[in-house]
Motif scaffolding. Structure first.
Motif, PDB file in Angstrom:
ATOM      1  N   LYS A 109       0.834  -1.207   0.000  1.00 18.43           N
ATOM      2  CA  LYS A 109       0.000   0.000   0.000  1.00 18.43           C
ATOM      3  C   LYS A 109       0.863   1.248   0.000  1.00 18.43           C
ATOM      4  CE  LYS A 109      -3.689  -2.063   2.640  1.00 18.43           C
ATOM      5  NZ  LYS A 109      -4.341  -2.024   3.948  1.00 18.43           N
ATOM      6  N   ASN A 110       1.942   1.236   0.779  1.00 20.88           N
ATOM      7  CA  ASN A 110       2.810   2.410   0.835  1.00 20.88           C
ATOM      8  C   ASN A 110       3.410   2.732  -0.516  1.00 20.88           C
ATOM      9  OD1 ASN A 110       2.444   2.912   3.511  1.00 20.88           O
ATOM     10  ND2 ASN A 110       4.190   1.689   4.183  1.00 20.88           N
ATOM     11  N   ASP A 124       0.686   3.898  -2.816  1.00 16.88           N
ATOM     12  CA  ASP A 124       0.325   5.297  -2.539  1.00 16.88           C
ATOM     13  C   ASP A 124       1.311   6.239  -3.213  1.00 16.88           C
ATOM     14  OD1 ASP A 124      -0.801   4.788   0.899  1.00 16.88           O
ATOM     15  OD2 ASP A 124      -1.841   4.640  -1.027  1.00 16.88           O
ATOM     16  N   THR A 127       0.692   6.455  -6.897  1.00 15.63           N
ATOM     17  CA  THR A 127      -0.514   7.181  -7.301  1.00 15.63           C
ATOM     18  C   THR A 127      -0.314   8.686  -7.268  1.00 15.63           C
ATOM     19  OG1 THR A 127      -1.360   6.972  -5.050  1.00 15.63           O
ATOM     20  CG2 THR A 127      -2.268   5.482  -6.696  1.00 15.63           C
ATOM     21  N   ARG A 128       0.672   9.144  -6.524  1.00 17.69           N
ATOM     22  CA  ARG A 128       0.934  10.579  -6.514  1.00 17.69           C
ATOM     23  C   ARG A 128       1.357  11.067  -7.906  1.00 17.69           C
ATOM     24  NH1 ARG A 128       4.839  11.036  -1.772  1.00 17.69           N
ATOM     25  NH2 ARG A 128       3.669   9.538  -0.551  1.00 17.69           N
ATOM     26  N   LYS A 171      -6.799   2.748  -6.432  1.00 17.16           N
ATOM     27  CA  LYS A 171      -7.048   3.627  -5.296  1.00 17.16           C
ATOM     28  C   LYS A 171      -8.241   4.511  -5.586  1.00 17.16           C
ATOM     29  CE  LYS A 171      -4.612   5.835  -1.680  1.00 17.16           C
ATOM     30  NZ  LYS A 171      -3.571   6.757  -1.304  1.00 17.16           N
ATOM     31  N   SER A 216      -9.203   7.368  -0.726  1.00 17.26           N
ATOM     32  CA  SER A 216      -8.136   7.078   0.233  1.00 17.26           C
ATOM     33  C   SER A 216      -7.899   5.597   0.467  1.00 17.26           C
ATOM     34  CB  SER A 216      -8.467   7.749   1.561  1.00 17.26           C
ATOM     35  OG  SER A 216      -9.784   7.383   1.917  1.00 17.26           O
ATOM     36  N   TRP A 231      -7.484   1.422  -1.017  1.00 18.93           N
ATOM     37  CA  TRP A 231      -7.222   0.521  -2.131  1.00 18.93           C
ATOM     38  C   TRP A 231      -8.398  -0.440  -2.230  1.00 18.93           C
ATOM     39  CZ3 TRP A 231      -3.653   1.140  -5.724  1.00 18.93           C
ATOM     40  CH2 TRP A 231      -2.593   2.011  -5.440  1.00 18.93           C
TER      41      TRP A 231
END
Lengths: 239, 202
Positions: free
Chosen positions: B101-102, B105, B108-109, B142, B145, B147
């Motif tokens: 997930k990290n 994340d 996805t930025r 995502k 907020s 997944w």
């Protein structure tokens, strides 16, 4: 991260130190490691004859149970062994491994915490390892990686020192440590922006690492050299 | 909305990821997905993949180096990082690991429609039995907020470009092709090893 021969070497030394010799023991340990399942039971019987009431043999018996998949019995065996000797790292780890294999994550976490209570943090663990065997570069490297991952200016500076130690111990051939120096210098540079300018020694260290990396890539992986160079450039840009 | 995107993975990208997981059965493995958005934005094409690590997956330094080198290399080809692949250590573990997930994340930025693929061990095991043509992975994207699983079997949102991919995969499994795959961990241990696996499918 560790090559197989290195791992075997470390384990070998460990066993030698623990045991202080004894050919039969060392051989049987190797047999265990190479997982020659056929003679497991015989090995354990031989050991039981030679070392009656030995904790290490008890441990091997429990490991045999674990290897056979009799996890519940193995766990009981480990727990009772731990009652007699609560500081045995190997048994602690096996118990956690069993819980993991059973999918019992909360149990694994609980036992892992008990194990770590003796150490408090992964970083502290590595400090202990380094103190006990300071010439093993893999510990310095792992510690540096953990420090870098934890982050923060102080940890980054410390990480850089341990990467440097690894480079020292490996004659400048460890790629991960060389990259580690570059990463640290770049990260420190970003964090310390506007504060004290980076000292000369540190940027020298980074340049030396970069040069060493380029040399190694040229020798062993020339097709990747242009890519490496542009990667190193992007480290310097962020300074 | 990213929920409406379709994801198409090219055969070689798909094969590399599964073979990597098969090579290191007793540990978790991960990899990055390279690709681009289609012109109309409705499909994400996963053109290639790079297997990353099979040990100490949570440590930052090797990951950072890998991502920088990968971006440098693929940037020149007009491809960017469009997702992440993860295979859990245990056969029956379908939880999305926090490290996955990290990293997801973070991706996805830069690419909001990023795909997070999780190896589905049960479907992988069942491959020889059925005629399953869909990739043996679960797709997460995502949404705000969290997944979210975008439906695995039967849903058309993740497909392999070449319909024969699973047949090729089974072939490779029986011939032991997974032995030849190189990941970034292998490269860092021995830089003469090619993390691009450029000759793997020759």
């Amino acid at each position: 991260m560790v090559s197989k021969t290195e791992e075997e070497q470390v384990n070998r030394l460990e066993n030698q130190v623990e045991n202080g010799g004894g050919g039969a023991w060392e051989y049987l340990c190797l047999v265990r490691k190479l997982k020659l399942r056929r003679s497991d039971k015989e090995c354990v019987k031989v050991l039981q004859k030679k070392f009656p009431e030995s904790k290490r043999v008890g441990r091997l018996e429990a490991m045999l149970l674990e290897a056979k998949g009799l996890l519940a019995e193995a766990e009981k065996a480990y727990s009772s062994l731990l009652e007699e000797n609560q500081f045995d790292q190997v048994i602690h780890k096996r118990r956690v491994a069993i819980a993991k294999a059973q999918g019992n994550l909360s149990g694994a976490i609980e036992w892992l915490n008990k194990y770590l209570e003796m150490y408090k943090q992964a970083a502290f663990c590595y400090e202990e390892l380094i103190l006990s065997q300071p010439t093993i570069p893999l510990y310095h490297l792992a510690y540096a990686d953990v420090l870098y991952t934890l982050g923060g200016l102080e940890n980054l500076h410390a990480a850089k020192k341990y990467y440097a130690a690894t480079i020292d111990l490996t004659g400048g051939k460890n790629i991960r440590a060389l990259f580690g120096i570059c990463l640290c210098a770049s990260a420190i540079g970003q964090l310390a922006k506007g504060r004290n300018k980076e000292d000369k020694e540190s940027s020298e260290l980074q340049s030396l690492s970069a040069v060493a990396l380029e040399k190694l890539y040229k020798q062993q992986s020339p097709s990747n050299l242009p890519l490496l160079s542009s990667t190193l450039r992007s480290f310097k840009l962020s300074l | 909305m990213s929920g409406d995107s379709r994801y198409e993975i090219h055969q070689n990208a798909y094969l590399k990821l599964v073979l990597h997981a098969l090579k290191h059965r007793t540990s978790a493995v991960n990899g990055v997905l390279l690709g681009r958005s289609s012109a109309d934005g409705a499909t994400v094409e996963i053109v290639d993949s790079v297997p990353l690590f099979h040990s100490q997956i949570g440590l930052l330094p090797p990951l950072e180096i890998a991502l920088i080198m990968i971006e440098e290399y693929y940037g020149e080809k007009g491809l960017s990082i469009v997702g992440y692949f993860h295979a859990n250590e245990r056969y029956d573990d379908f939880e999305l690991a926090s490290v996955a997930k990290n990293i997801g994340d973070h991706i996805t930025r830069y690419f909001p429609q990023a795909a997070l693929l999780l190896l589905d061990n049960k479907r992988l095991e069942d491959l020889p039995k059925g005629k399953d043509r869909s990739p043996v992975m679960q797709l997460y994207t995502k949404d705000a907020s969290n997944w979210k699983l975008l439906g695995s079997k039967g849903s058309n949102q993740l497909t392999v470009k070449e319909p024969s991919a699973n047949t090729v995969l089974l072939d490779y499994i029986s011939s032991g092709k997974w032995k030849d795959i190189v990941d970034f961990d292998d490269h860092l241990d021995d830089i003469s090893k090619d993390w691009l696996n450029s000759e793997l499918f020759e």
